[in-house]
Design an enzyme around this catalytic site. Structure first.
Site, PDB file in Angstrom:
ATOM      1  N   THR A   1       0.882  -1.178   0.000  1.00 20.03           N
ATOM      2  CA  THR A   1       0.000   0.000   0.000  1.00 20.03           C
ATOM      3  C   THR A   1       0.908   1.213   0.000  1.00 20.03           C
ATOM      4  O   THR A   1       2.099   1.082   0.274  1.00 20.03           O
ATOM      5  CB  THR A   1      -0.897  -0.005   1.273  1.00 20.03           C
ATOM      6  OG1 THR A   1      -1.909  -0.991   1.130  1.00 20.03           O
ATOM      7  CG2 THR A   1      -1.587   1.321   1.544  1.00 20.03           C
TER       8      THR A   1
ATOM      9  N   ARG B   1     -13.382  -7.759  -3.223  1.00 18.87           N
ATOM     10  CA  ARG B   1     -12.848  -7.589  -1.851  1.00 18.87           C
ATOM     11  C   ARG B   1     -12.344  -6.145  -1.664  1.00 18.87           C
ATOM     12  O   ARG B   1     -11.613  -5.608  -2.490  1.00 18.87           O
ATOM     13  CB  ARG B   1     -11.726  -8.593  -1.627  1.00 18.87           C
ATOM     14  CG  ARG B   1     -11.041  -8.483  -0.253  1.00 18.87           C
ATOM     15  CD  ARG B   1      -9.797  -7.648  -0.304  1.00 18.87           C
ATOM     16  NE  ARG B   1      -9.068  -7.639   0.960  1.00 18.87           N
ATOM     17  CZ  ARG B   1      -8.095  -6.794   1.261  1.00 18.87           C
ATOM     18  NH1 ARG B   1      -7.717  -5.886   0.388  1.00 18.87           N
ATOM     19  NH2 ARG B   1      -7.495  -6.850   2.416  1.00 18.87           N
TER      20      ARG B   1
ATOM     21  N   GLY C   1      -1.165  -3.290   5.748  1.00 18.89           N
ATOM     22  CA  GLY C   1      -1.097  -4.627   6.336  1.00 18.89           C
ATOM     23  C   GLY C   1      -2.335  -5.428   6.020  1.00 18.89           C
ATOM     24  O   GLY C   1      -3.079  -5.101   5.078  1.00 18.89           O
TER      25      GLY C   1
ATOM     26  N   GLY D   1      -5.590  -6.124   5.748  1.00 26.03           N
ATOM     27  CA  GLY D   1      -6.687  -5.168   5.848  1.00 26.03           C
ATOM     28  C   GLY D   1      -7.863  -5.618   6.686  1.00 26.03           C
ATOM     29  O   GLY D   1      -8.460  -4.817   7.420  1.00 26.03           O
TER      30      GLY D   1
HETATM   31  N1  ASP Z   1      -4.011  -2.957   3.757  1.00 32.46           N
HETATM   32  C1  ASP Z   1      -4.036  -3.317   2.361  1.00 32.46           C
HETATM   33  C2  ASP Z   1      -5.307  -4.075   2.088  1.00 32.46           C
HETATM   34  O1  ASP Z   1      -5.704  -4.872   2.909  1.00 32.46           O
HETATM   35  C3  ASP Z   1      -2.865  -4.146   1.946  1.00 32.46           C
HETATM   36  C4  ASP Z   1      -1.522  -3.704   2.475  1.00 32.46           C
HETATM   37  O2  ASP Z   1      -1.423  -2.646   3.040  1.00 32.46           O
HETATM   38  O3  ASP Z   1      -0.555  -4.408   2.307  1.00 32.46           O
HETATM   39  O4  ASP Z   1      -5.875  -3.897   1.051  1.00 32.46           O
END
Ligand code: ASP
Length: 331
Positions: free
Chosen positions: A190, A218, A242, A244
């Site tokens: 992200t 999703r 992270g 999510g």
């Molecule tokens: N938080 C993001 C999501 O779940 C993915 C990420 O930040 O790595 O879409």
């Protein structure tokens, strides 16, 4: 052309000390696999985003514009999982989420599951500034962005061989019924930014392609205010990265604000506590946060998090894993 920032200008002319923090996601390439040129490229990408955002603050601009510029720079850089370089769904499509929030009036705008606008963060900002909605998804969000005359790109612009290979690896793994041993870099990522301007306004912006091989439809924490993105001048601005689903269930970003407002915790205490609690529930990743005063905090519970920050002294700090920050002057 902007003139070089003057620390004196920033400290003398304002009651608040401008600051900016960014992240390029917790989906970092493992330390051992990151060669010198890849390491340099990631640091350069982070510095370019810090420079774009801090140029706004150093010229006396708004936190909202600073986070917009910083996130656009990261979206344009295919190394990071947002816009160009976004990960694929299991159906081989790209579905991006983005959100922006300003802490003064708690105005907010987000888009989810879109593919088209070159910079999804601009679509999120358009939702905030030009629509009565807070969150638009899918075809409706794309149509709205088109009506706002945002620049659109075909799917091929966003696609990269690296993300296609990560999708193939995951689909093969699932077909073979093997355990998931992928690196964070193959899984997710992200980009995000938080800023405080000289007027004391806070802002946060986050943009993502989500999780590799995610289910079509999703939506992660990024466009959910209070989960992956949040800004409130009375407490803090937060942008997360992270797993999510866990960040949504534990309202990660607003939990930090609540700890500041109701439990008297410092920003560092609150952010560290939330990141530790997320991990106990399977939420790996991290966040960047900035309060009404003081430097930003950038905690993570994953092996790394592409990250950087700059405060009024104009020194650009960047790091990837748990090493010391690399420092470079703004100009
Ligand atoms: N938080 C993001 C999501 O779940 C993915 C990420 O930040 O790595 O879409």
């Amino acid at each position: 052309m902007l003139s070089p920032p003057s620390t004196r200008f920033i400290t003398v002319m304002s009651n608040f000390s401008p600051a900016l923090a960014i992240h390029g996601g917790a989906g970092t390439i493992p330390r051992a696999a990151l060669d010198d040129s890849a390491r340099a490229a990631h640091h350069a990408g982070l510095r370019a985003a810090l420079t774009a955002g801090f140029a706004v603050l150093a010229a006396g601009g708004a936190a909202l514009d600073a986070v917009t510029q910083a996130v656009m720079a990261l979206e344009d850089d295919e190394l990071f999982n947002a816009a160009r370089g976004a990960v694929f769904t299991e159906a081989g499509r790209l579905e991006m989420d983005a959100a922006i929030m300003e802490g003064g009036g708690r105005r907010a705008g987000a888009v989810a599951g879109i593919c088209g606008p070159k910079n999804p963060i601009l679509a999120a900002r358009a939702v905030m500034e030009c629509s009565p909605a807070v969150l638009l998804a899918g075809a409706g969000a794309e149509a709205f962005a088109r009506a706002q005359n945002l620049v659109f790109m075909p799917q091929e612009y966003f696609e990269t061989p690296r993300r296609r290979a990560a999708l193939a690896l995951e689909l093969d793994r699932r077909a073979a019924g093997l355990p998931d041993t992928r690196s964070d870099a193959d899984r997710h990522g992200t980009v995000g930014a938080v800023a405080r301007d000289a007027a004391g306004n806070l802002a946060a912006a986050t943009s993502t392609g989500g999780i590799t091989a995610k289910l079509p439809g999703r939506i992660g924490d990024t466009p959910i205010f209070g989960a992956g993105t949040y800004a409130d001048n009375a407490s803090c601005a937060v942008s997360c990265t992270g797993t999510g689903e866990v960040f949504i269930r534990f309202t990660a970003a607003s939990d930090i604000a609540a700890r500041l407002r109701y439990a008297g915790q410092t920003l560092d205490e609150a952010a560290q506590a939330v990141v530790a609690e997320l991990l106990t529930h399977g939420g790996d990743g991290g966040l960047i946060a900035l309060g009404r005063e003081g430097p930003p905090v950038l905690p993570f519970n994953s092996t790394g998090m592409y990250r950087g920050y700059v405060t009024a002294d104009g020194i650009l700090h960047t790091a990837i894993h748990r090493e010391e920050f690399t420092k470079q002057p703004f100009y």
